[in-house]
Structures are given as structure tokens and as C-alpha cells.
Design a protein around this motif. Structure first.
Motif, PDB file in Angstrom:
ATOM      1  N   MET A 110       0.818  -1.202   0.000  1.00  0.00           N
ATOM      2  CA  MET A 110       0.000   0.000   0.000  1.00  0.00           C
ATOM      3  C   MET A 110       0.855   1.257   0.000  1.00  0.00           C
ATOM      4  SD  MET A 110      -2.798  -1.476   2.600  1.00  0.00           S
ATOM      5  CE  MET A 110      -3.008  -3.238   2.457  1.00  0.00           C
ATOM      6  N   GLY A 111       2.145   1.092   0.362  1.00  0.00           N
ATOM      7  CA  GLY A 111       3.134   2.138   0.127  1.00  0.00           C
ATOM      8  C   GLY A 111       2.891   3.467   0.805  1.00  0.00           C
ATOM      9  N   ASP A 112       2.240   3.524   1.963  1.00  0.00           N
ATOM     10  CA  ASP A 112       2.003   4.797   2.631  1.00  0.00           C
ATOM     11  C   ASP A 112       2.945   5.013   3.803  1.00  0.00           C
ATOM     12  OD1 ASP A 112       1.041   2.878   4.270  1.00  0.00           O
ATOM     13  OD2 ASP A 112      -1.043   3.540   4.251  1.00  0.00           O
ATOM     14  N   GLY A 113       3.936   4.139   3.975  1.00  0.00           N
ATOM     15  CA  GLY A 113       4.946   4.304   5.013  1.00  0.00           C
ATOM     16  C   GLY A 113       4.446   4.035   6.423  1.00  0.00           C
ATOM     17  N   LEU A 114       3.227   3.551   6.571  1.00  0.00           N
ATOM     18  CA  LEU A 114       2.669   3.273   7.906  1.00  0.00           C
ATOM     19  C   LEU A 114       3.263   1.990   8.478  1.00  0.00           C
ATOM     20  CD1 LEU A 114      -1.225   3.394   8.048  1.00  0.00           C
ATOM     21  CD2 LEU A 114       0.398   4.774   9.306  1.00  0.00           C
ATOM     22  N   THR A 115       3.463   1.966   9.825  1.00  0.00           N
ATOM     23  CA  THR A 115       3.737   0.681  10.468  1.00  0.00           C
ATOM     24  C   THR A 115       2.461  -0.129  10.330  1.00  0.00           C
ATOM     25  OG1 THR A 115       5.105   1.804  12.069  1.00  0.00           O
ATOM     26  CG2 THR A 115       4.321  -0.392  12.692  1.00  0.00           C
ATOM     27  N   ARG A 116       2.595  -1.409  10.059  1.00  0.00           N
ATOM     28  CA  ARG A 116       1.381  -2.235   9.889  1.00  0.00           C
ATOM     29  C   ARG A 116       1.415  -3.485  10.730  1.00  0.00           C
ATOM     30  NH1 ARG A 116      -2.203  -0.799   6.460  1.00  0.00           N
ATOM     31  NH2 ARG A 116      -1.626   0.835   5.015  1.00  0.00           N
ATOM     32  N   THR A 117       0.245  -3.893  11.119  1.00  0.00           N
ATOM     33  CA  THR A 117       0.087  -5.193  11.736  1.00  0.00           C
ATOM     34  C   THR A 117      -1.278  -5.686  11.297  1.00  0.00           C
ATOM     35  OG1 THR A 117       0.102  -6.402  13.823  1.00  0.00           O
ATOM     36  CG2 THR A 117      -0.883  -4.230  13.890  1.00  0.00           C
ATOM     37  N   ASP A 118      -1.484  -6.972  11.408  1.00  0.00           N
ATOM     38  CA  ASP A 118      -2.770  -7.491  10.993  1.00  0.00           C
ATOM     39  C   ASP A 118      -3.839  -7.088  12.004  1.00  0.00           C
ATOM     40  OD1 ASP A 118      -3.970  -8.808   9.064  1.00  0.00           O
ATOM     41  OD2 ASP A 118      -3.383 -10.839   9.661  1.00  0.00           O
ATOM     42  N   PHE A 119      -3.463  -7.269  13.286  1.00  0.00           N
ATOM     43  CA  PHE A 119      -4.435  -7.155  14.352  1.00  0.00           C
ATOM     44  C   PHE A 119      -3.851  -6.301  15.467  1.00  0.00           C
ATOM     45  CE2 PHE A 119      -7.178  -8.497  17.692  1.00  0.00           C
ATOM     46  CZ  PHE A 119      -8.372  -8.749  17.046  1.00  0.00           C
ATOM     47  N   LEU A 120      -4.443  -5.147  15.728  1.00  0.00           N
ATOM     48  CA  LEU A 120      -3.905  -4.300  16.799  1.00  0.00           C
ATOM     49  C   LEU A 120      -4.727  -4.492  18.076  1.00  0.00           C
ATOM     50  CD1 LEU A 120      -2.265  -0.951  16.687  1.00  0.00           C
ATOM     51  CD2 LEU A 120      -4.192  -1.164  18.265  1.00  0.00           C
ATOM     52  N   ILE A 121      -4.029  -4.744  19.168  1.00  0.00           N
ATOM     53  CA  ILE A 121      -4.698  -4.910  20.464  1.00  0.00           C
ATOM     54  C   ILE A 121      -4.369  -3.692  21.309  1.00  0.00           C
ATOM     55  CG2 ILE A 121      -4.873  -6.332  22.549  1.00  0.00           C
ATOM     56  CD1 ILE A 121      -3.749  -8.694  20.813  1.00  0.00           C
ATOM     57  N   ALA A 122      -5.382  -2.891  21.639  1.00  0.00           N
ATOM     58  CA  ALA A 122      -5.155  -1.730  22.515  1.00  0.00           C
ATOM     59  C   ALA A 122      -5.386  -2.190  23.940  1.00  0.00           C
ATOM     60  CB  ALA A 122      -6.117  -0.608  22.152  1.00  0.00           C
ATOM     61  N   GLY A 123      -4.353  -2.171  24.773  1.00  0.00           N
ATOM     62  CA  GLY A 123      -4.485  -2.571  26.170  1.00  0.00           C
ATOM     63  C   GLY A 123      -3.791  -3.891  26.458  1.00  0.00           C
ATOM     64  N   GLY A 124      -2.849  -3.828  27.379  1.00  0.00           N
ATOM     65  CA  GLY A 124      -2.087  -5.031  27.764  1.00  0.00           C
ATOM     66  C   GLY A 124      -2.430  -5.491  29.163  1.00  0.00           C
ATOM     67  N   GLY A 125      -3.734  -5.468  29.503  1.00  0.00           N
ATOM     68  CA  GLY A 125      -4.204  -6.108  30.737  1.00  0.00           C
ATOM     69  C   GLY A 125      -4.350  -7.601  30.452  1.00  0.00           C
ATOM     70  N   LEU A 126      -5.037  -8.298  31.353  1.00  0.00           N
ATOM     71  CA  LEU A 126      -5.164  -9.748  31.174  1.00  0.00           C
ATOM     72  C   LEU A 126      -5.856 -10.091  29.851  1.00  0.00           C
ATOM     73  CD1 LEU A 126      -4.774 -12.606  32.252  1.00  0.00           C
ATOM     74  CD2 LEU A 126      -6.952 -12.381  33.462  1.00  0.00           C
ATOM     75  N   ALA A 127      -6.924  -9.348  29.508  1.00  0.00           N
ATOM     76  CA  ALA A 127      -7.661  -9.646  28.274  1.00  0.00           C
ATOM     77  C   ALA A 127      -6.768  -9.460  27.050  1.00  0.00           C
ATOM     78  CB  ALA A 127      -8.897  -8.761  28.174  1.00  0.00           C
ATOM     79  N   GLY A 128      -6.064  -8.319  26.989  1.00  0.00           N
ATOM     80  CA  GLY A 128      -5.202  -8.043  25.832  1.00  0.00           C
ATOM     81  C   GLY A 128      -4.073  -9.047  25.724  1.00  0.00           C
ATOM     82  N   LEU A 129      -3.483  -9.384  26.863  1.00  0.00           N
ATOM     83  CA  LEU A 129      -2.349 -10.330  26.851  1.00  0.00           C
ATOM     84  C   LEU A 129      -2.818 -11.730  26.440  1.00  0.00           C
ATOM     85  CD1 LEU A 129      -0.482  -9.234  30.106  1.00  0.00           C
ATOM     86  CD2 LEU A 129       0.336  -8.965  27.753  1.00  0.00           C
ATOM     87  N   TYR A 130      -3.982 -12.126  26.948  1.00  0.00           N
ATOM     88  CA  TYR A 130      -4.461 -13.473  26.626  1.00  0.00           C
ATOM     89  C   TYR A 130      -4.858 -13.552  25.147  1.00  0.00           C
ATOM     90  CZ  TYR A 130      -6.801 -17.961  27.103  1.00  0.00           C
ATOM     91  OH  TYR A 130      -7.162 -19.278  26.962  1.00  0.00           O
ATOM     92  N   LEU A 131      -5.450 -12.479  24.660  1.00  0.00           N
ATOM     93  CA  LEU A 131      -5.795 -12.431  23.232  1.00  0.00           C
ATOM     94  C   LEU A 131      -4.515 -12.564  22.394  1.00  0.00           C
ATOM     95  CD1 LEU A 131      -7.700 -11.962  20.873  1.00  0.00           C
ATOM     96  CD2 LEU A 131      -7.739  -9.538  21.434  1.00  0.00           C
ATOM     97  N   ALA A 132      -3.490 -11.808  22.786  1.00  0.00           N
ATOM     98  CA  ALA A 132      -2.211 -11.870  22.058  1.00  0.00           C
ATOM     99  C   ALA A 132      -1.631 -13.287  22.101  1.00  0.00           C
ATOM    100  CB  ALA A 132      -1.225 -10.881  22.686  1.00  0.00           C
ATOM    101  N   TYR A 133      -1.707 -13.885  23.253  1.00  0.00           N
ATOM    102  CA  TYR A 133      -1.177 -15.246  23.428  1.00  0.00           C
ATOM    103  C   TYR A 133      -1.887 -16.214  22.482  1.00  0.00           C
ATOM    104  CZ  TYR A 133      -0.279 -19.605  26.082  1.00  0.00           C
ATOM    105  OH  TYR A 133       0.067 -20.871  26.477  1.00  0.00           O
ATOM    106  N   ARG A 134      -3.220 -16.061  22.379  1.00  0.00           N
ATOM    107  CA  ARG A 134      -3.985 -16.956  21.504  1.00  0.00           C
ATOM    108  C   ARG A 134      -3.646 -16.688  20.029  1.00  0.00           C
ATOM    109  NH1 ARG A 134      -8.261 -19.924  24.138  1.00  0.00           N
ATOM    110  NH2 ARG A 134      -8.668 -20.586  22.005  1.00  0.00           N
ATOM    111  N   LEU A 135      -3.439 -15.417  19.671  1.00  0.00           N
ATOM    112  CA  LEU A 135      -3.096 -15.106  18.282  1.00  0.00           C
ATOM    113  C   LEU A 135      -1.691 -15.613  17.963  1.00  0.00           C
ATOM    114  CD1 LEU A 135      -4.602 -11.526  17.782  1.00  0.00           C
ATOM    115  CD2 LEU A 135      -5.638 -13.757  17.366  1.00  0.00           C
ATOM    116  N   GLU A 136      -0.800 -15.485  18.939  1.00  0.00           N
ATOM    117  CA  GLU A 136       0.570 -15.997  18.779  1.00  0.00           C
ATOM    118  C   GLU A 136       0.517 -17.503  18.473  1.00  0.00           C
ATOM    119  OE1 GLU A 136       3.392 -14.155  18.995  1.00  0.00           O
ATOM    120  OE2 GLU A 136       4.710 -15.895  18.702  1.00  0.00           O
TER     121      GLU A 136
END
Ligand SMILES: Cc1cc2nc3c(=O)[nH]c(=O)nc-3n(C[C@H](O)[C@H](O)[C@H](O)COP(=O)(O)OP(=O)(O)OC[C@H]3O[C@@H](n4cnc5c(N)ncnc54)[C@H](O)[C@@H]3O)c2cc1C
Length: 370
Positions: free
Chosen positions: A1-27
Motif C-alpha cells: 500500500m506504500g504509505d509508510g505506515l507501520t502495519r500489523t494485521d491485528f492491533l490490540i489496545a491494552g495489555g491487561g489480562l484480556a489483551g495479553l491473553y488475546l495476544a497469546y492466543r493469536l501468537e
């Protein structure tokens, strides 16, 4: 897409238990993601700390959640998976009751928390254990999400650190942030519908108005006097008290929930530590006057936990949580909410954070496969 943006497929806002567990499952599912956490530490409402920075003991004390319960399957499973040790809340001995006038009763054979389970080392071991399973390159801490913009390719997230702003592009964003706080502190472009914003604002953040005091002692001396550590007080400032002694050391600790409403305790010269020790001495005897240290955590003062409206709602009962219809398909599914408050069965609990994260992770992995 060439717009110079950092990209990720899935952004998780918040690294509490919910965010961390979601990340763990995606990992585990091999899906690309990035966690953006506003605080410099991970864990959110999960917070276990030592008696002091210089303390030679390795004990940790829970300033947020202290218990889980039988019948919370995800938490039990995760605790096992991370190899953590679980032990029962101390319930041997009498409860101490203090009435409004200060009269003390120490002969009540009643336990308020029998059957509750604690994690040795504190619940911080849970969030630390998860974060160790997530590559550090996938965690941006000390960066708050300030704006989400729907774009042709997905969502553009504006993040702000100490001195600079940046943007991250992703196909989807999960807001693992309490919904009321998200509505207050994050700008949405285009603006979310009235129903959605009103729903977010109306959902109280569980325990956000509470404060906890932990008094650490050389030993759990109350047990020798036939007391469990459980206490109820109509006088305060602590209204509900429990044994918080570590599992693996000779130290003892009592913790109490503060009954003084947040607007009052934060408006004057409330020396909670001093008042709590005086009260514990009245209730548990003179040895309570000599704590190794007193830890005070006021969650209402935490800008990344409590929204302004939370301060006035010191909830005693779990409200009916769950995801209202107006929040189920935001931005065509590109934006979802994922904190414990969204959980239909265990909303507000640690188990609820896992329940919500699991449901989001299942949806994403299913969509990827189809
Ligand atoms: C005093 C207290 C006692 C409790 N006792 C218990 C108990 O005994 N048992 C139990 O089951 N539960 C208990 N709870 C509830 C439990 O702590 C929560 O259910 C759980 O921790 C919520 O996890 P979460 O990830 O949904 O939310 P949070 O832990 O609140 O995580 C949200 C994260 O988002 C971050 N954030 C906020 N705004 C932004 C932003 N703009 N950008 C980026 N990041 C942001 C925060 O810093 C935080 O890390 C207690 C809570 C408290 C406060």
C-alpha cells in the motif's frame, strides 16, 4: 500500500489480562498482531508488588485481584498451563467484627471467603507468565491509543508516547480497554453511533472506584490468636478485611477494601495508611501497630483504569455485563471491544477477561480459515 505506515494485521489496545491473553492466543494461531499499552507496565488491573523496592524478600502482594474461584475453567486451565501454584484463601479461625461505635467482636465463627483460591506469588505471575510467551517486539508499552480512524484498508490507530505521535495500520482493532474509559479517552473517526457511545459510557468499570490497603507484617500473628484475618467493619476506613499472607514465606499480611468513597478520600488529607493501621490495631491487637510496610492502591486515581464517571460508582455487586447489540459489529467488524466488561458470563472477573479474549480470538481464527 506504500504509505509508510507501520502495519500489523491485528492491533490490540491494552495489555491487561484480556489483551495479553488475546495476544497469546493469536501468537499460538500464527496471526500477526501488536499490543499497544498505555502504561509502562503490563497487567492493567492485575498488580502484584513487593513490600518495597529494596525489600530482601521476594514476596508479592496483590493490589488488584486476589482470588479466583472453582468453576472458572479458563483461569484454572491457564494457571495450570503457566505452571503456577494455587493455594486456598486462609479461612481457619474467627472473623472480627467492628460496629459503628468501634465495639469489637472476635468470636464470630464465620468465613467470608472460604473456598476462594489465590495464586502463589500473586496474580502478577499470571500476566508475567503470559507476557513471557509473547515476543517483546509485539508489545509497545508506554504508548496510549488516542484515535482510531476507519480507512479503506482497515483501521488507522494513532498512538502517543512521551514526546511523539505515530500511526499504525491494521485490518482490525480490539479495544481491550474498559469501554467507559475508551469512550472518554479515544477519538473515533467517523464518530461511533450514539447508541454505541452511550452503551460504552453506561458500562461501569469493575472495581475502578475502589482502593485497597495491604499491611505487611513479620508474621501472621492473628492466626495464633484464633483469627482467620477476615474482618467486617461498619466504622472503616477498611470495611472488608482478609488475610493476604504470602504462601511461601513467614511473613503475614492483611488487606482491606476502603469504604470511604473515592471523591471523599481523594478530596482531603486522608492518610489511609495511618488510619488503616489504627483500625487494624483496634481489631487485631497491638501487634498490628507494627507493620513492615503498608501498601495503598487507589484505583480511582489511575487514569488508565478509571473513567471520570467511575469515581462515583463504588459498586458492591457485579452488574450484568456482556456485549450489548450496539457494540457487537462496529465498523463492519473491524473494531471490537475486548475487556472483561464485555464478558456475558464472568463479566468483571479475571475469568471474564479470558472469556472475552477467547471469544475474539476464536472469531478471528475462524475468519482466517474461511
Ligand atoms: C481492587 C480490585 C480487586 C479485584 N479483585 C478481583 C478478584 O479477586 N477476582 C477477580 O476475578 N477479579 C478481580 N478484579 C477484577 C479484575 O482485576 C479484572 O476483571 C481484570 O483484571 C480486567 O482485565 P482487562 O484486561 O479486561 O482490563 P484491564 O486490566 O483494565 O486492562 C486494560 C488495559 O488497557 C490499558 N489502557 C487503558 N487505556 C489505554 C489506551 N488509551 N491505550 C492503550 N492502553 C490503554 C490499561 O493500562 C490496561 O493495561 C479486581 C479488580 C480490582 C481493581
Amino acid at each position: 500500500m506504500g504509505d509508510g505506515l507501520t502495519r500489523t494485521d491485528f492491533l490490540i489496545a491494552g495489555g491487561g489480562l484480556a489483551g495479553l491473553y488475546l495476544a497469546y492466543r493469536l501468537e499460538q494461531a500464527g496471526i500477526d498482531y501488536l499490543i499497544v499499552e498505555a502504561r509502562s507496565r503490563l497487567g492493567g488491573r492485575v498488580l502484584s508488588v513487593p513490600a518495597s523496592d529494596t525489600d530482601s524478600q521476594t514476596d508479592q502482594y496483590d493490589l488488584g485481584p486476589a482470588w479466583f474461584w472453582p468453576g472458572q475453567p479458563r483461569l484454572q486451565h491457564l494457571v495450570n498451563e503457566l505452571g503456577l501454584r494455587v493455594f486456598p484463601q486462609n479461612s481457619d479461625g474467627n472473623l472480627v467484627f467492628q460496629d459503628r461505635e468501634g465495639t469489637i467482636q472476635r468470636d464470630l465463627q464465620y468465613s467470608t471467603m472460604a473456598g476462594s483460591l489465590r495464586v502463589s506469588g500473586g496474580f502478577g505471575c499470571l500476566t508475567e507468565g503470559l507476557s513471557r510467551r509473547i515476543p517483546t517486539s509485539k508489545i509497545l508499552s508506554g504508548q496510549k491509543v488516542t484515535k482510531l480512524s476507519l480507512s479503506r484498508h482497515g483501521v488507522r490507530t494513532t498512538i502517543q508516547g512521551d514526546d511523539r505521535e505515530a500511526e499504525i495500520g491494521s485490518s482490525t482493532v480490539a479495544l481491550a480497554v474498559p469501554p467507559r474509559l475508551a469512550a472518554q479517552s479515544i477519538e473515533f473517526e467517523p464518530a461511533l453511533g450514539k447508541d454505541a457511545i452511550n452503551a460504552m459510557r453506561s458500562i461501569p468499570t469493575w472495581m475502578a472506584a475502589h482502593a485497597k490497603v495491604v499491611a505487611v507484617y513479620d508474621a501472621p500473628f492473628w492466626r495464633d490468636a484464633g483469627l482467620s484475618g477476615d474482618g467486617i467493619s461498619q466504622r472503616g476506613p477498611l470495611v472488608e478485611i482478609h488475610d493476604a499472607s504470602p504462601a511461601t514465606s513467614t511473613r503475614g499480611a492483611l488487606f482491606g477494601f476502603v469504604g470511604v468513597p473515592a471523591p471523599i478520600r481523594n478530596s482531603g488529607n486522608y492518610d489511609l495508611a495511618h488510619m488503616a493501621v489504627e483500625q487494624l490495631t483496634a481489631m487485631y491487637g497491638s501487634k498490628a501497630a507494627q507493620p513492615v510496610t503498608v501498601l495503598v492502591q487507589d484505583w480511582a486515581r489511575e487514569a488508565f483504569t478509571a473513567a471520570k464517571d467511575d469515581e462515583n460508582e463504588q459498586l458492591q455487586q457485579h452488574p450484568e455485563y456482556g456485549t450489548p447489540p450496539s457494540l457487537t459489529h462496529l465498523w463492519d467488524g473491524k473494531l471490537c471491544l475486548a475487556s472483561t466488561e464485555m464478558a456475558p458470563t464472568f463479566g468483571g472477573y479475571l475469568e471474564g477477561a479470558l472469556e472475552t479474549a477467547e471469544s475474539v480470538a476464536t472469531k478471528i481464527t475462524r475468519n482466517r480459515r474461511s
